[in-house]
Design an enzyme around this catalytic site. Sequence first.
Site, mmCIF file in Angstrom:
data_model
loop_
_atom_site.group_PDB
_atom_site.id
_atom_site.type_symbol
_atom_site.label_atom_id
_atom_site.label_comp_id
_atom_site.label_asym_id
_atom_site.label_seq_id
_atom_site.Cartn_x
_atom_site.Cartn_y
_atom_site.Cartn_z
ATOM 1 C CE LYS A 1 -3.251 2.754 2.619
ATOM 2 N NZ LYS A 1 -3.861 3.022 3.953
ATOM 3 N N GLY B 1 -8.366 9.096 9.488
ATOM 4 C CA GLY B 1 -8.724 9.218 10.895
ATOM 5 C C GLY B 1 -9.789 10.242 11.207
ATOM 6 C CB ALA C 1 -8.410 7.473 4.427
ATOM 7 N N GLY C 2 -11.111 7.781 6.135
ATOM 8 C CA GLY C 2 -12.247 8.654 6.393
ATOM 9 C C GLY C 2 -13.500 7.961 6.864
ATOM 10 C CG ASN D 1 -6.159 1.306 11.750
ATOM 11 O OD1 ASN D 1 -4.956 1.250 11.564
ATOM 12 N ND2 ASN D 1 -6.669 0.910 12.902
ATOM 13 C CB THR D 2 -9.120 5.764 13.049
ATOM 14 O OG1 THR D 2 -7.809 5.968 12.530
ATOM 15 C CG2 THR D 2 -9.283 6.574 14.324
#
Length: 256
Positions: free
Chosen positions: A95, A156, A183-184, A205-206
């Site tokens: 990635k 995040g 993301a997001g 992830n977050t």
Amino acid sequence: MKRFYGTELPNPLMLGTAQYPSPAILERTFRESGAGVATVSLRREGAGGAGQTFWAMIRDLGVQVLPNTAGCHTVKEAVTTAHMAREVFGTPWIKLEVIGHTDSLQPDVFQLVEAARILTGEGFQVFPYTTEDLVVGERLLAAGCEVLMPWGAPIGSGRGLSNEYALRAMRAEFPDVPLVVDAGIGLPSHAAHAMELGYDAVLLNTAVARAGDPVAMARAMALAVEAGQLAHRADPIEPRDMATPSTPVIGKAFLS
């Protein structure tokens, strides 16, 4: 489901491995989510001292490992990190992140394309973290990438899909290219929305790692991704400006 460099994933959910309260919770989260891919940062985990114990746990999950170049800001950093990751994990998957803006963590698309060109030329199978810009997408494909990973919102931030129009346009422009919203994502509804747009996977992830109950949130994300994928395949109705009765008027009684 589209194949990612020849690999068909059992689940379109991809999960990161950072920020979890403990290794035990990380392992339980992955088991519950059914995620098909685990992203790992060589730089982050190495700095945290997880070492061989962390790598062994990731291998034991039995999922596809996607190392990333998180924290890299130049082509040289990204390429060097990719080579280190290939040695550690024994996979050509990478990635590719080349960050250009400190606050938003927006990718530097100019260096991203150059790094992608170098890495694909060296046998890497590159998953580029990019914006939803169509021209950048074309450049990355021309550089040898076979997957595109446009952001939904800053890493995040949990804001969901900030530019739905652009994401729809990218899906329409590249109908045969595997696309991943990366993301997001903050809520299961965000993940479902991405899949409803016809994307092939979501990477987050977050939203899971920092939730009050990561295991429960991982399960929620898994169900949302499945629901969104099914909804897209079902060919949903288009929005309408006017009401349309669902009950037919034929046979309705008329009172005089």
